[in-house]
Design an enzyme around this catalytic site. Structure first.
Site, PDB file in Angstrom:
ATOM      1  N   HIS A  20     -10.357   3.148  -0.708  1.00  0.00           N
ATOM      2  CA  HIS A  20     -10.549   2.800   0.694  1.00  0.00           C
ATOM      3  C   HIS A  20     -11.406   1.541   0.752  1.00  0.00           C
ATOM      4  CE1 HIS A  20     -10.210   4.791   4.849  1.00  0.00           C
ATOM      5  NE2 HIS A  20      -9.023   4.655   4.334  1.00  0.00           N
ATOM      6  N   HIS A  77       0.823  -1.212   0.000  1.00  0.00           N
ATOM      7  CA  HIS A  77       0.000   0.000   0.000  1.00  0.00           C
ATOM      8  C   HIS A  77       0.858   1.263   0.000  1.00  0.00           C
ATOM      9  CE1 HIS A  77      -3.492   2.485   0.856  1.00  0.00           C
ATOM     10  NE2 HIS A  77      -2.801   3.062   1.821  1.00  0.00           N
TER      11      HIS A  77
END
Lengths: 83, 760
Positions: free
Chosen positions: B106, B55
């Protein structure tokens, strides 16, 4: 009418924006002794007759699975309240 | 509490460390040891583990993302003030103004806790925009949910939409568009992408870096709690004995009112000139902010971790370093401006704490009281993480999927049966993905601020930036996972082409691109192949359209068990318009206007809505893309709109002409009489293709009679195929000759009913 009370609080570790806002408002209005506020919710389930133990257990389950969000909230207490 | 210090790491060099549980590979752990010349402390291990995660480090995607920086011409960079690599790209829009925009995923938090996950998604992207010195002016959301009738879908839909509306509405930011798509591949892994856009004057542009030794490092905003601490709990449970704290929650709770105060506070700090840089704290919290600020500035930093204001006093140093508590910022403040800084944050009642200072030496030094717990070169944490060229392999099923086309299956076409064809028409436009989305968008504030020029149901959102001149920007985002599954290279180009066309149909000139690349696991060579194809396709197409990618986000590991989602590269295109009053509306408003179809219709039904809704089929090859035609089309629309020739424009994409006609009629309740026979004759296609084909490069425009000759002349001059296919009228009906005549309400009712029936 007899009822079962369910008390739910935001998890200890998580931010509680409502509690934080109230704490700051209290501080501003002069209540310096109060250092933090956390706000949960109280839910009242009404029954026709005094709930049985089985119903209390059922209410506990409802509290955990339906009335609260287990990811961010804890069920603190589930109890019978007489008038 | 036992603290693992740098000193301790030398005393106890061979201590077993839980690197695997933190997601680090053995060779990654070894290379940390090599960088440091000793074993990392538990705090250092925590920092490296999050900053070297997929990430934060983009370790699997980096080698492909480079293309976005390489496949550009100097001409493309002309409008770029800040390109890739910063918090968000910045684009010059003229008049001394600029905009910055970015989209981020998200996804995983929004599946675990949809409301807070989606809400904090908005919060995070808004803070990214803010760090560039810009005032956030709008948001958009790209949402993908599981099958509409699946029982879990409603939970996610309600939570996500509520969370977005709660956070966005409380912040006072208009939500000017986005996407809502349902498909069973997203059942166990919904996609929640959030985009924000901000505006600034050129001279207000800020970059987040700590480049002057002696400047102070200040953390301000919300207090630090145990939010979003995932893997670090492994370390926590190591440090504590067995009955220590329970596993920390991986969820973050957002507070939009705190964020709103933070926005105003940061903008005032920038305006007062008392900060040299501000970095937001998102993923990886303090670890990320300290190492990135220092690394960006080519300097070091000395920080006292005990100075961090805590919400929960029991946090360990590792947890403080990793916490993802929301609404926090880190500022770099020259000493002489500390007083001015304090005055501003105090006035906003924002808490702050001076953590340390920038140092000349290229080291990030973090102390816990008197003990040194971190001593690392900041670049190795922030920017010089591992880079992988993972194996790629074309999926085994790709060939058979591509061969399984609408044609080869001989799927039933209702060409000769107008009753069937007409009922397919209504079935398609009222299917969940094509039906009215106002059930979702009505929960968002679309007009707050008074600068929204276009929002849902228009194809692009448009917002005014200058209230003096009317200068504004248009934004559209698109992605079609089904096309990408069939061909990720072309699928990504199709997404870009559609977003580009949507911006052009609003009357704006496309300028720049952002993306959010949602894929499965990079450790799966087949997924990595899809990623490689999609990024290459996107970079090639950006070069062809001459609009640069300014930044974006990669989200891997979107899968349920071993089954990856369809590759879903969400592409956002930003355009500029000199005056939003000149925007082109998306529906018919005046009677007696001629309706023109621009572009050519081919028999392209593979991967279409028709194939999905009518036949539950996915196979074959997606529609072809002709980028030079897209460019010419955009120039035509821009030229025609400057001359005021076009009354309305709607692009043709999913569900083709059927969808464009429906939306044009329903937008302002203006009826029309339409014929499709000439399309069939000129383009040699049948009625099914004329109505439902998803051929690209097509736009439906309406033109007033008085401008007819001029408009057709303009098309001819630019060699854009143009065909008059109808006339608007006031009958309150949509008539498609030789097919059906619907009263407008006969289309509106089913189109509007679908989502409320599923989720209302």
């Amino acid at each position: 009418m007899p009822k079962i009370i369910v008390q739910v609080m935001p998890k200890q570790d998580l931010l509680d924006p409502q509690g934080k806002a109230v704490a700051r408002a209290l501080e501003r209005s002069g209540h310096q002794a109060i250092k933090a506020v956390r706000i949960g919710k109280r839910i009242e389930l009404y029954y026709a007759t005094t709930p049985t133990d089985a119903q209390l257990q059922e209410a506990q389950k409802i509290a955990e699975n339906f009335l609260s969000n287990g990811v961010i909230e804890d069920v603190v207490e589930v109890f019978i309240e007489q008038d | 509490m036992i603290i693992d210090t740098v000193k301790q790491s030398k005393i106890e060099p061979d201590k077993d460390q839980p690197f695997a549980a933190l997601g680090l590979k053995e060779e990654e752990y070894d290379s940390i040891r090599e960088i440091l010349g000793r074993r990392p402390t538990s705090s250092e291990l925590a920092m490296y583990s999050v900053m070297w995660s997929e990430h934060c480090s983009y370790k699997s995607s980096k080698i492909y993302l480079r293309q976005f920086g390489e496949k550009v011409t100097p001409e493309m960079k002309k409008h770029l003030l800040v390109g890739m690599g910063e918090n968000a790209g910045v684009v010059d829009i003229g008049e001394g103004l600029a905009v910055t925009f970015k989209v981020e995923s998200h996804n995983h938090p929004s599946y675990i806790e949809p409301f807070q996950g989606a809400a904090t998604g908005i919060g995070g992207i808004v803070r990214d925009i803010l760090t560039m010195g810009a005032r956030p002016i709008a948001v958009m959301d790209q949402l993908r949910f599981g099958a509409p009738e699946h029982p879990d879908t409603a939970r996610v839909v309600h939570g996500v939409v509520d969370g977005i509306s709660f956070y966005g509405n409380c912040l006072g930011l208009p939500n000017i568009g986005g996407e809502t798509v349902f498909d069973k591949v997203y059942q166990g892994n919904p996609l929640v992408n959030a985009l924000s856009i901000g505006a600034l004057k050129h001279e207000d542009l800020k970059l987040a870096k700590a480049d002057k030794a002696g400047d102070l490092v200040i953390l301000f905003g919300a207090r630090t709690g145990a939010d979003g601490i995932g893997g670090v709990s492994v370390l926590a449970s190591e440090t504590f004995d067995a009955d220590g704290p329970s596993r920390r929650p991986a969820v973050q709770v957002g507070d939009p009112f705190a964020e709103k105060v933070l926005i105003e506070c940061c903008l005032e700090l920038f305006a007062a000139g008392c900060v040299s840089g501000i970095q937001d704290l998102g993923g990886a919290g303090i670890s990320c902010a300290t190492s990135e600020l220092a690394s960006n500035g080519g300097k070091g930093m000395k920080v006292q971790l005990k100075k961090v204001l805590l919400r929960d006093e029991s946090l360990t140093p590792e947890e403080i370093l990793m916490s993802e508590s929301q609404e926090r910022m880190m500022a770099i403040v020259p000493k002489k401006h500390l007083r001015a800084f304090k005055k501003i944050v105090n006035r906003h009642e924002v808490e702050y704490s001076v953590l340390g200072k920038v140092i000349r030496k290229d080291r990030l030094l973090i102390n816990w009281g008197k003990e040194e717990i971190v001593n690392v070169p900041p670049r190795t944490v922030a920017h010089d993480g591992p880079v992988y060229e993972r194996p790629v392999r074309k999926p085994k099923w790709q060939k058979s999927l591509n061969e399984d086309s609408v044609q080869s299956r001989g799927l039933y076409r209702a060409n000769e049966n107008s009753t069937d064809l007409a009922s397919q028409f209504v079935q398609i436009v009222s299917s969940p993905n094509q039906a009215d989305k106002s059930y979702v968008t009505d929960q968002y504030d679309r007009y707050v601020g008074g600068n929204t020029a276009l929002a849902y149901p228009d194809g692009a959102g448009m917002i005014r930036v200058s209230e003096v001149s009317g200068l504004g920007v248009a934004l559209a985002t698109d992605a079609n996972g089904r096309y990408c599954q069939l061909d990720p290279y072309q699928g990504a180009q199709l997404a870009l082409a559609e977003a580009y066309r949507n911006v052009a149909t609003s009357g704006a000139k496309p300028l720049a691109v952002t993306n959010c690349l949602n894929f499965g696991s990079p450790e799966n060579p087949e997924v990595m192949w899809q990623f490689k194809q999609a990024t290459t396709g996107l970079a090639d197409a950006c070069l062809a359209l001459e609009i640069p990618v300014t930044g974006g986000n990669v989200s891997f590991y979107n899968q349920t068990g071993d089954t990856a989602i369809y590759p879903t590269p969400v592409v956002g295109v930003l355009g500029v318009i000199d005056d939003v009053a000149r925007r082109i509306p998306s529906g018919w408003q005046d009677e007696g206007n001629n309706i023109y179809l621009l572009g050519v219709t081919k028999d392209e039904l593979d991967g279409s809505v028709w194939a999905e809704v009518v036949h539950d089929h996915l196979g074959g090859l997606p529609p072809t893309v002709n980028l030079s035609h897209e460019k010419a089309l955009a120039e035509l629309l821009h030229g025609a709109s400057l001359q005021g020739l076009i009354a309305s424009a709607t692009d043709l994409s999913e569900a083709g002409l059927a969808q464009a006609l429906t939306e044009s009629v329903l937008r302002f309740n203006m009826g029309a009489r339409v014929w499709i026979t000439e399309i069939c004759e000129r383009d040699a296609v049948d009625k099914t293709a004329a109505l439902f084909s998803e051929s690209t490069g097509r736009v439906l425009v309406s033109v007033g009679r008085e401008d007819d000759v001029k408009f057709v002349g303009l098309c001819d001059a630019r060699s854009i195929p143009v065909l008059r296919i109808g006339v608007t009228d006031n009958t309150g009906e949509l008539e498609i000759q030789d097919l059906a005549t619907w009263k407008i309400d006969e289309l509106r009712t089913p189109w509007k009913a679908t989502l409320p029936e599923l989720f209302g």
